[in-house]
Design an enzyme around this catalytic site. Structure first.
Site, PDB file in Angstrom:
ATOM      1  NE  ARG A 276     -79.703 110.985  30.412  1.00 32.94           N
ATOM      2  CZ  ARG A 276     -78.481 110.776  30.869  1.00 32.94           C
ATOM      3  NH1 ARG A 276     -77.602 111.732  30.900  1.00 32.94           N
ATOM      4  NH2 ARG A 276     -78.137 109.580  31.324  1.00 32.94           N
ATOM      5  CG  HIS A 280     -75.756 111.368  26.800  1.00 26.39           C
ATOM      6  ND1 HIS A 280     -76.083 112.691  26.979  1.00 26.39           N
ATOM      7  CD2 HIS A 280     -74.827 111.342  25.811  1.00 26.39           C
ATOM      8  CE1 HIS A 280     -75.373 113.433  26.131  1.00 26.39           C
ATOM      9  NE2 HIS A 280     -74.614 112.644  25.415  1.00 26.39           N
ATOM     10  CE1 TYR A 289     -75.504 108.127  33.456  1.00 24.56           C
ATOM     11  CE2 TYR A 289     -74.048 106.998  31.910  1.00 24.56           C
ATOM     12  CZ  TYR A 289     -75.194 107.734  32.159  1.00 24.56           C
ATOM     13  OH  TYR A 289     -76.033 108.062  31.125  1.00 24.56           O
TER      14      TYR A 289
HETATM   15  C1  LIG Z   1     -68.000 121.608  23.915  1.00 26.08           C
HETATM   16  C2  LIG Z   1     -68.469 120.198  24.096  1.00 26.08           C
HETATM   17  N1  LIG Z   1     -67.822 119.410  24.978  1.00 26.08           N
HETATM   18  C3  LIG Z   1     -68.181 118.119  25.137  1.00 26.08           C
HETATM   19  C4  LIG Z   1     -69.218 117.596  24.428  1.00 26.08           C
HETATM   20  C5  LIG Z   1     -69.614 116.143  24.603  1.00 26.08           C
HETATM   21  N2  LIG Z   1     -70.887 116.050  25.300  1.00 26.08           N
HETATM   22  C6  LIG Z   1     -72.030 115.870  24.618  1.00 26.08           C
HETATM   23  S1  LIG Z   1     -73.356 115.891  25.592  1.00 26.08           S
HETATM   24  C7  LIG Z   1     -72.447 116.135  26.980  1.00 26.08           C
HETATM   25  C8  LIG Z   1     -73.155 116.310  28.301  1.00 26.08           C
HETATM   26  C9  LIG Z   1     -74.090 117.480  28.290  1.00 26.08           C
HETATM   27  O1  LIG Z   1     -74.793 117.584  29.475  1.00 26.08           O
HETATM   28  P1  LIG Z   1     -75.847 118.743  29.728  1.00 26.08           P
HETATM   29  O2  LIG Z   1     -75.273 120.053  29.282  1.00 26.08           O
HETATM   30  O3  LIG Z   1     -76.294 118.649  31.128  1.00 26.08           O
HETATM   31  O4  LIG Z   1     -77.035 118.436  28.736  1.00 26.08           O
HETATM   32  P2  LIG Z   1     -77.902 117.091  28.598  1.00 26.08           P
HETATM   33  O5  LIG Z   1     -77.163 116.182  27.685  1.00 26.08           O
HETATM   34  O6  LIG Z   1     -78.100 116.538  29.954  1.00 26.08           O
HETATM   35  O7  LIG Z   1     -79.180 117.521  27.967  1.00 26.08           O
HETATM   36  C10 LIG Z   1     -71.091 116.159  26.652  1.00 26.08           C
HETATM   37  C11 LIG Z   1     -70.010 116.302  27.629  1.00 26.08           C
HETATM   38  C12 LIG Z   1     -69.872 118.453  23.510  1.00 26.08           C
HETATM   39  N3  LIG Z   1     -70.903 118.031  22.774  1.00 26.08           N
HETATM   40  N4  LIG Z   1     -69.479 119.743  23.373  1.00 26.08           N
END
Ligand SMILES: Cc1ncc(C[n+]2csc(CCOP(=O)(O)OP(=O)(O)O)c2C)c(N)n1
Lengths: 374, 333
Positions: A276, A280, A289
């Site tokens: 990425r 975010h 971070y």
């Molecule tokens: C159940 C849940 N917990 C927390 C969140 C908040 N949240 C949104 S994105 C994220 C990180 C996700 O990381 P990853 O699964 O690696 O996917 P990426 O964003 O890197 O594509 C979090 C913690 C959420 N959307 N859903």
């Protein structure tokens, strides 16, 4: 303007899988991830190069996705798009995988998978509307089985298993593909889904996009595992680790997995190793971070650049035809933007619509109250 | 008479929460803070900013992305004598943890006859008003309030947030601490420095009045205050009660006010059906119906998921105008 690639004939597919399985094993034995095209556009597995037409198709899909991502930033700054999660740099991981599907298959995308949804054929205008927080973005075309971007993490994985089983029960050869991130693969739902899919032999393809980060949490803090494709082992299903910035590899591997699922051979987990590069979301500040060193080198691994270099070297693309293609893609986007701009503003009552097939007496009353107030 | 000088500092609610967590970590080595992005990043709202740097990765740490894991692990830590303070990134994402909460967190004391208890705090930003994407604006407090064995606290000001959070961390039982996202930075006030607590289970009379009782909490307090100001212009005296905690509920303060005013408006941003507002309403009907001079009016969200449609989101979340209309309605009855 999405063209779908033809489905390979069963025999051809079986042969391709034989070749591919050997290639994955070979890569895995070396502790490597599977790739066809290396950095700089070098072909490392010439025997697996898809047809020129397919390569061009994948290039176009990635360009369309990149166009969305780049224009999206500008539109966000202009206040013409809401907060959205960028995916620039992850096009090979999204477009190559989704390109292995046909319109009869299911797609369960996360919020970051705009590229995958566009590749399957979700109209750009609808996608823009979704990130504009407009109800028009929730209106999915009737001829596509793509779900609205999933915001809660991992919840879509078990659902994909269910959709896949339903297709099998109906006697189709259709499959379900679900996306998740490295972070999402920590959730219980992810593990339950893999286990269900294996136990029930569901025609599912699970894409695990390992892009290094879950917001501020690097994969090494997320898990002690260093190879997320190994997660498949515990559930008795094949797991493949693929270079997520090599679209020929992601497409190849996914197509094999899709065809395996169609033949009734069950689910596959594909870990696409990518990065990425951007924050975010457009509202996130990654300097809190991660350092520049963390991200260094990933721009050079850009999946578009890699395929472009290859296509130019092979003469499948010329400077001129490349420019024309990019121009076409840009025009397609601007036309879609104009369409999205033309969608009427949401009406107040829309917040109460589509809760039930028949609104409850309570909703009817609440609707009247709402309309009285506006 | 000794004069103790109370020092104060101007803080937003999120700063006051950060201050409370910092103090709790410094006072008690058993306090641990964990959740998604709470460490290096300091939380998506910066509520835990700087705490890992100051108190170390053993005590303030990022967990994998898994809410059931976060709560379940916290339960184990609590059983074994620590004081876990978990963050669920948004209240709308605590649902994967509901099994741990409903099956265990609320039952442990009961099912071990107090041999074990869970001094756990779960913080979760909740509510709308800041144009978040889908599922980032939920108000699930009624689900928790309906769970025996867990307390539910929802502050509405920086001072309250700090005092109530420190009390929640001291509490021997599990406390859900919902923080209105809208309120995090919308107002600043002078907050006492150092450690202090506010009692859990005690409502606050935000503004006294004789004509109508408006009952609210969290993000709706600011909204109701504005409505009360508008009503005052029209000569209506509104008593605004900030519940501060839903469980335990300070029924005494509510009933005393109802006795005085005879008119009640209850305001929440959660969906209408089976919301906590209905619980308050039922209590008033049971205990003080003879004082009512008008039917109770609820001002709430709707029986639909919270809409992420920026252009019309504000129609879902009650604003001062809707509360003012309700006040007028109970006055006109
Ligand atoms: C159940 C849940 N917990 C927390 C969140 C908040 N949240 C949104 S994105 C994220 C990180 C996700 O990381 P990853 O699964 O690696 O996917 P990426 O964003 O890197 O594509 C979090 C913690 C959420 N959307 N859903």
């Amino acid at each position: 303007m999405t063209h779908h690639l033809p489905r390979p004939e069963a025999q051809e597919a079986a042969q391709a899988f034989q070749n591919a399985a050997a290639a994955y094993d070979e890569a895995a034995a070396k502790g490597d991830m599977f790739r066809i095209l290396a950095e700089g556009g070098q072909v490392v597995r010439p025997e697996l190069l898809p047809a020129a037409e397919t390569r061009l198709h994948l290039y176009r899909q990635m360009r369309r996705a990149r166009q969305f991502d780049e224009r999206g930033w500008v539109l966000y700054r202009q206040g013409r798009l809401g907060v959205f999660p960028p995916f620039g740099g992850m096009e090979a991981s999204q477009c190559g995988t989704a390109a292995a599907l046909t319109k009869d298959d299911w797609l369960f995308p996360t919020y970051r998978d705009t590229g995958a949804a566009l590749t399957l054929g979700l109209p750009i205008a609808r996608t823009l509307a979704y990130w504009r927080t407009s109800p028009h973005g929730w209106q999915m075309p009737k001829d596509l089985k793509v779900l609205p971007f999933y915001i809660p993490i991992a919840t879509q994985y078990p659902q994909a298993v269910g959709a896949a089983l339903a297709e099998r029960r109906r006697g189709t050869k259709n499959v379900a593909m679900a996306f998740i991130g490295d972070g999402g693969s920590s959730e219980g739902d992810f593990h339950e889904a893999l286990n269900f899919a294996g136990a029930l032999n569901a025609p599912c393809v699970f894409i695990l996009q390992n892009n290094g980060w879950a917001i501020s949490v690097p994969t090494r803090t997320q898990t002690k595992a260093t190879n997320l494709s190994h997660r498949a082992l515990g559930y008795g299903i094949p797991g493949v680790r693929v270079d997520g910035n090599d679209v020929l590899a992601t497409w190849h591997v996914t197509r094999e997995a899709v065809e395996r699922a169609r033949r009734g051979e069950g689910p596959t987990l594909i870990e696409t190793v990518t990065y990425r590069v951007k924050p975010h979301t457009v509202a996130d500040d990654p300097t809190r971070y991660r350092t520049d060193e963390d991200t260094a080198g990933w721009d050079e691994k850009d999946p578009l650049l890699r395929l472009q270099q290859h296509l130019l070297a092979e003469g499948i693309l010329t400077e001129q035809s490349d420019a024309a293609l990019q121009q076409e893609v840009a025009e397609e986007f601007e036309a879609a933007l104009a369409e999205a701009d033309s969608y009427p503003d949401p009406q107040p009552a829309e917040i109460l619509e589509h809760v039930f097939a028949e609104p409850t007496p309570q909703l009817v009353r609440q609707r009247a109250e709402l309309l009285e107030e506006v | 008479m000794t004069t103790e000088t109370v020092t104060t500092r101007t803080m937003t609610m999120v700063a006051a929460i950060n201050d409370a967590l910092d103090i709790a970590l410094a006072r008690d080595p058993d306090v641990c803070i964990f959740g998604e992005d709470v460490g290096v990043m300091g939380g998506v709202f910066r509520a835990t900013d700087g705490l890992q740097r100051k108190h170390g990765v053993e005590r303030v740490f990022d967990t994998p992305l898994a809410e059931a894991g976060i709560v379940g692990m916290g339960i184990g830590m609590g059983l074994a004598g620590l004081k876990p303070v978990a963050e669920i990134q948004f209240a709308g994402f605590l649902y994967p943890a509901l099994d741990q909460i409903l099956s265990h967190l609320g039952r442990y004391r009961h099912r071990t006859r107090s041999r074990y208890h869970l001094p756990m705090v779960i913080r979760a930003p909740y509510g709308g008003g800041v144009h978040t994407p889908e599922q980032h604006a939920d108000s699930p407090e009624a689900i928790l309030a309906h769970t025996p064995g867990v307390k539910v606290v929802i502050p509405s000001t920086p001072s309250d947030a700090k005092g109530l959070l420190l009390a929640a961390i001291d509490d021997p039982d599990p406390v859900f601490f919902f923080e209105s996202i809208k309120m995090y930075r919308s107002l600043k006030e002078d907050v006492q420095t150092g450690h202090y607590t506010l009692p859990i289970g005690k409502a606050r009379i935000v503004k006294p009045g004789d004509d109508v009782t408006v009952i609210c909490y969290g993000g709706m307090v600011e909204v109701c205050q504005k409505a009360a100001e508008a009503a005052a212009q029209a000569g209506i005296g509104v008593e605004v009660i900030d519940l501060r905690t839903l469980v335990p509920l300070d029924l005494g303060t509510i009933l005393a006010s109802v006795e005085k005013t005879g008119r009640v408006v209850i305001v929440t941003e959660a969906p209408r059906t089976a919301g906590f507002h209905s619980e308050i309403s039922a209590n008033i009907a049971e205990e003080a119906i003879e004082f009512l001079q008008a039917p109770i009016v609820r001002v709430t969200g709707f029986d639909a998921p919270y809409p992420p449609f920026t252009a019309i989101e504000d129609l879902y979340r009650p604003g001062p105008l809707r509360v003012a209309r309700a006040i007028k309605k109970v006055m006109a009855y």
